[in-house]
Design a protein around this motif. Sequence first.
Motif, PDB file in Angstrom:
ATOM      1  N   ILE A   1       8.887  -3.863   9.368  1.00 49.99           N
ATOM      2  CA  ILE A   1       9.916  -2.943   8.868  1.00 49.99           C
ATOM      3  C   ILE A   1       9.280  -1.942   7.905  1.00 49.99           C
ATOM      4  N   LEU A   2       8.396  -2.434   7.041  1.00 48.08           N
ATOM      5  CA  LEU A   2       7.715  -1.534   6.104  1.00 48.08           C
ATOM      6  C   LEU A   2       6.954  -0.444   6.857  1.00 48.08           C
ATOM      7  N   SER A   3       6.240  -0.867   7.925  1.00 46.71           N
ATOM      8  CA  SER A   3       5.416   0.098   8.651  1.00 46.71           C
ATOM      9  C   SER A   3       6.272   1.165   9.321  1.00 46.71           C
ATOM     10  N   MET A   4       7.558   0.855   9.528  1.00 45.07           N
ATOM     11  CA  MET A   4       8.424   1.843  10.173  1.00 45.07           C
ATOM     12  C   MET A   4       9.162   2.708   9.161  1.00 45.07           C
ATOM     13  N   LEU A   5       9.174   2.299   7.886  1.00 45.43           N
ATOM     14  CA  LEU A   5       9.955   3.033   6.888  1.00 45.43           C
ATOM     15  C   LEU A   5       9.106   3.989   6.055  1.00 45.43           C
ATOM     16  N   VAL A   6       7.869   3.589   5.756  1.00 47.39           N
ATOM     17  CA  VAL A   6       7.023   4.473   4.955  1.00 47.39           C
ATOM     18  C   VAL A   6       6.312   5.455   5.885  1.00 47.39           C
ATOM     19  N   LEU A   7       5.555   6.380   5.306  1.00 48.40           N
ATOM     20  CA  LEU A   7       4.838   7.373   6.109  1.00 48.40           C
ATOM     21  C   LEU A   7       3.967   6.652   7.138  1.00 48.40           C
TER      22      LEU A   7
ATOM     23  N   ASP B   1       9.630   8.608   5.664  1.00 48.48           N
ATOM     24  CA  ASP B   1       8.698   8.620   4.538  1.00 48.48           C
ATOM     25  C   ASP B   1       9.467   8.195   3.291  1.00 48.48           C
ATOM     26  N   LEU B   2       9.853   6.913   3.256  1.00 48.52           N
ATOM     27  CA  LEU B   2      10.704   6.448   2.159  1.00 48.52           C
ATOM     28  C   LEU B   2       9.912   6.017   0.934  1.00 48.52           C
ATOM     29  N   GLY B   3       8.603   5.826   1.092  1.00 48.61           N
ATOM     30  CA  GLY B   3       7.771   5.442  -0.051  1.00 48.61           C
ATOM     31  C   GLY B   3       8.263   4.160  -0.702  1.00 48.61           C
ATOM     32  N   ILE B   4       8.511   4.239  -2.020  1.00 49.43           N
ATOM     33  CA  ILE B   4       8.828   3.039  -2.792  1.00 49.43           C
ATOM     34  C   ILE B   4      10.163   2.430  -2.358  1.00 49.43           C
ATOM     35  N   PHE B   5      11.103   3.263  -1.845  1.00 48.33           N
ATOM     36  CA  PHE B   5      12.367   2.715  -1.375  1.00 48.33           C
ATOM     37  C   PHE B   5      12.149   1.797  -0.180  1.00 48.33           C
ATOM     38  N   GLY B   6      11.142   2.129   0.621  1.00 50.22           N
ATOM     39  CA  GLY B   6      10.793   1.270   1.751  1.00 50.22           C
ATOM     40  C   GLY B   6      10.459  -0.126   1.266  1.00 50.22           C
ATOM     41  N   ILE B   7       9.728  -0.179   0.143  1.00 46.77           N
ATOM     42  CA  ILE B   7       9.355  -1.482  -0.417  1.00 46.77           C
ATOM     43  C   ILE B   7      10.602  -2.255  -0.832  1.00 46.77           C
ATOM     44  N   PHE B   8      11.546  -1.555  -1.499  1.00 48.35           N
ATOM     45  CA  PHE B   8      12.755  -2.248  -1.939  1.00 48.35           C
ATOM     46  C   PHE B   8      13.566  -2.748  -0.749  1.00 48.35           C
ATOM     47  N   ILE B   9      13.620  -1.934   0.305  1.00 47.18           N
ATOM     48  CA  ILE B   9      14.374  -2.359   1.493  1.00 47.18           C
ATOM     49  C   ILE B   9      13.739  -3.620   2.076  1.00 47.18           C
ATOM     50  N   VAL B  10      12.400  -3.647   2.130  1.00 45.65           N
ATOM     51  CA  VAL B  10      11.714  -4.815   2.683  1.00 45.65           C
ATOM     52  C   VAL B  10      11.995  -6.054   1.827  1.00 45.65           C
ATOM     53  N   LEU B  11      11.996  -5.873   0.492  1.00 38.79           N
ATOM     54  CA  LEU B  11      12.299  -7.009  -0.381  1.00 38.79           C
ATOM     55  C   LEU B  11      13.727  -7.503  -0.121  1.00 38.79           C
ATOM     56  N   ALA B  12      14.650  -6.556   0.093  1.00 41.55           N
ATOM     57  CA  ALA B  12      16.027  -6.939   0.368  1.00 41.55           C
ATOM     58  C   ALA B  12      16.122  -7.682   1.696  1.00 41.55           C
ATOM     59  N   VAL B  13      15.343  -7.237   2.683  1.00 34.98           N
ATOM     60  CA  VAL B  13      15.349  -7.928   3.979  1.00 34.98           C
ATOM     61  C   VAL B  13      14.840  -9.360   3.802  1.00 34.98           C
ATOM     62  N   GLY B  14      13.738  -9.498   3.043  1.00 33.99           N
ATOM     63  CA  GLY B  14      13.189 -10.832   2.788  1.00 33.99           C
ATOM     64  C   GLY B  14      14.224 -11.723   2.120  1.00 33.99           C
TER      65      GLY B  14
ATOM     66  N   SER C   1       1.030   5.881   4.555  1.00 40.67           N
ATOM     67  CA  SER C   1       1.529   6.102   3.205  1.00 40.67           C
ATOM     68  C   SER C   1       0.448   5.786   2.175  1.00 40.67           C
ATOM     69  N   PRO C   2       0.084   6.761   1.330  1.00 40.92           N
ATOM     70  CA  PRO C   2      -0.967   6.506   0.331  1.00 40.92           C
ATOM     71  C   PRO C   2      -0.538   5.439  -0.671  1.00 40.92           C
ATOM     72  N   LEU C   3       0.776   5.337  -0.910  1.00 40.48           N
ATOM     73  CA  LEU C   3       1.276   4.323  -1.842  1.00 40.48           C
ATOM     74  C   LEU C   3       0.943   2.920  -1.345  1.00 40.48           C
ATOM     75  N   ILE C   4       1.238   2.682  -0.042  1.00 40.76           N
ATOM     76  CA  ILE C   4       1.015   1.347   0.515  1.00 40.76           C
ATOM     77  C   ILE C   4      -0.481   1.077   0.686  1.00 40.76           C
ATOM     78  N   ARG C   5      -1.190   2.045   1.288  1.00 46.97           N
ATOM     79  CA  ARG C   5      -2.632   1.850   1.484  1.00 46.97           C
ATOM     80  C   ARG C   5      -3.350   1.670   0.148  1.00 46.97           C
ATOM     81  N   GLY C   6      -2.802   2.343  -0.899  1.00 46.66           N
ATOM     82  CA  GLY C   6      -3.409   2.249  -2.224  1.00 46.66           C
ATOM     83  C   GLY C   6      -3.431   0.824  -2.758  1.00 46.66           C
ATOM     84  N   LEU C   7      -2.451   0.011  -2.348  1.00 49.52           N
ATOM     85  CA  LEU C   7      -2.423  -1.384  -2.800  1.00 49.52           C
ATOM     86  C   LEU C   7      -3.720  -2.100  -2.421  1.00 49.52           C
ATOM     87  N   ALA C   8      -4.281  -1.712  -1.261  1.00 55.23           N
ATOM     88  CA  ALA C   8      -5.494  -2.388  -0.803  1.00 55.23           C
ATOM     89  C   ALA C   8      -6.758  -1.630  -1.199  1.00 55.23           C
TER      90      ALA C   8
END
Lengths: 333, 365
Positions: free
Chosen positions: A92-98, A105-118, A164-171
């Motif tokens: 789901i994250l891979s489909m929501l962020v860039l 391109d939801l960026g940080i909102f994508g993360i929140f949505i994924v947490l809500a799904v979890g 998404s640079p935000l997500i890739r940046g984590l790694a």
Amino acid sequence: MSLDTSASATESGAAPRPRRWRIASWAPVIVLVALCIIIGLINPNFFSFGNFVRMSQTAMIPLVLGLGATFIILMGSIDLSVEGILTLGAVILSMLVLNGANANDLGIFGIFIVLAVGASVGFINGVIHVRLKVPSFMTTLGVWFIGVGVANALLGGMATRINSPLIRGLAIDRFLGFPWGVWLALLCFVIALIIQNYTRLGRYIYALGGGEELAELSGIPVGRVRIMTFTLAGIFYAVGGILAAAQLGLGNAQIGNGRLFTTITAVVVGGTALTGGRGGVHQTLIGVLIVVVLNNGMVLMGVKPSVQIGVQGLMIIAAVALSIDRKLIRIVK
Amino acid sequence: MVKKLIDHAMNRRVGRRDFLKGAAAAGAVGAFPAIITRSAFAADKPTVVNSIRSLSNPYHATWNAGGAAFANSVGTDYVTLVTEGNSEKGIADIKAILAKTGGNCVVNVDPNDSPDARPIVEACKDAGAYVVTQWNKPADLHPWDYDPNYVAHISFDGVPYGKAMAETLIKAMGGKGGIVALGGIESNTPAIARKAGLMEALEANPDVELLDFQVANWSETEALEKTNAWLTQFGDQIAGIWAANDGMALAAVEALRADGRAGTVPVTGIDGIQLAVEAILNGEMAGTVAWDPFWQGGMGLSIGYHAKTGEFDPTTEPKDHREFYGKGVIITADSAQSYFDTNIAAEPTLDWNDIWGRVNGQIVY
């Protein structure tokens, strides 16, 4: 023989038992230190800063997954839906962020949505388990396959590249030499520690694991605690999904393969008892480090691939054997 | 808020019986054979049928597209059957379509498991349909024992392609240096064959040293962890990474990226998935091999269709047309752009009448 056991049983009634417990709870730390020394002697590269960073990258995902699973195991239940929720979260994250497949391109909102799904999937786990009285083993087994199945249906078997640079940046991006994902995992660890030690939920979880009937008679809302714990675990697995997607730079339905085994191994090796009530997230941290150090060390020492998986299996049996207090258990199924 | 939600869930009286009833209904719907029909059955031309594992992986999804393209080219009905990894379902669905068409059909099947090929071939022979199998069949089941209905069996030899990728890698490294290699599941036939190819290439290049070979079980996660450990162990000694499939190769690229070395250490894979072709275009991978499932899905049907319609007689064909290795497409930096344009950006155009064009020798058992 029978004389022996009766003698030790009377002895253990008073002073010796607490000390034995203390040694058992320190055993994982001793094992970890011993492992590091042995591997370091064979290959001095083990102690390089670069290797610590790489091991921390490997440890971050098992750690957050292990935190969630620890709470469930502390209750005396089991959670097999780790891979399902992780995979679903990553996809789901891979489909929501860039990404390389659609225009989102939801960026940080994508993360929140994924947490809500979890959280929702964990909540469903809890409700099915508590309301329909389906054993946690079966409930979470089903949710595991449903999660992977939905992830598969979402992507149609393809893989989506995350840009998404935000997500890739984590790694990739680092703070004090360690990737941001490692800091995120440590933050999760601190949060889990606080929940475990300083919240009512944390204390109730221990009470349930120690003796559920007693806990219920004491007025603890057992069903509600179980549902909340499964929900909490779901959030941790979703974080694991975010980190896994960040690390591989993509989301696909196979991203969770093999995670369950590592997670349960880490929790158990850390000394959390499968019977519930004993252990904790601090011990899971040690367990994760043991598993990661051992895996890293086996490659550094040039152990044959066919032997490596067997060593993991032996370790899980040895850890459970060490953690069980045989005097308290009469029947094993 | 959360409390309220939980309370609500706790108090909802969904009886267990209701839940089970719902589950049973869902199960009954799922039990219908997954036959996806494109149009009504035409009476004269044989229906063409692809039987594959699922439509949820890129490989078989492309296979299915190839089948549809062939059916379109001859103007006949096209049916896709999916086994979902269930051998019984695979065989039962094929029997159902044989009964429905009265044997006037051509089946191109990737059997779920080797033993499935025999009952499938026997059912087709009994019904008078023509069948082509791919990848999996027992070694002692031969097309010429079921003349003329069992037209051909197609497989791919991992050895030359494992070798070709190793050679591509060595060339990208400048002919010398240390490499590490990621293998598939140890007991898996393609994994064994691809590794054998790697070893052949290494024997021919004494200046290249195999630092370590590790099994990552086709898993991206394991490949990433193994590569991370290697970066500690061997550091700058690693001049190239060979992987037995694209997923593991891409994971190795990610491990290199976290180390700031993506693009400087060449990596090769096998399978030809889209992300790997894109990585070759970016210069992060050196090569891969595409099995071309589009060709497998369309040409398997075409071979059977030409036999069924009498354009050639299978019984007089040589054995290397009845049991043959197909050709993979080697993709390197030079050919990646043209492969991407013709196979990924657009639907490939193949000459479906060139049925023996990719015969690459008789299968050796």
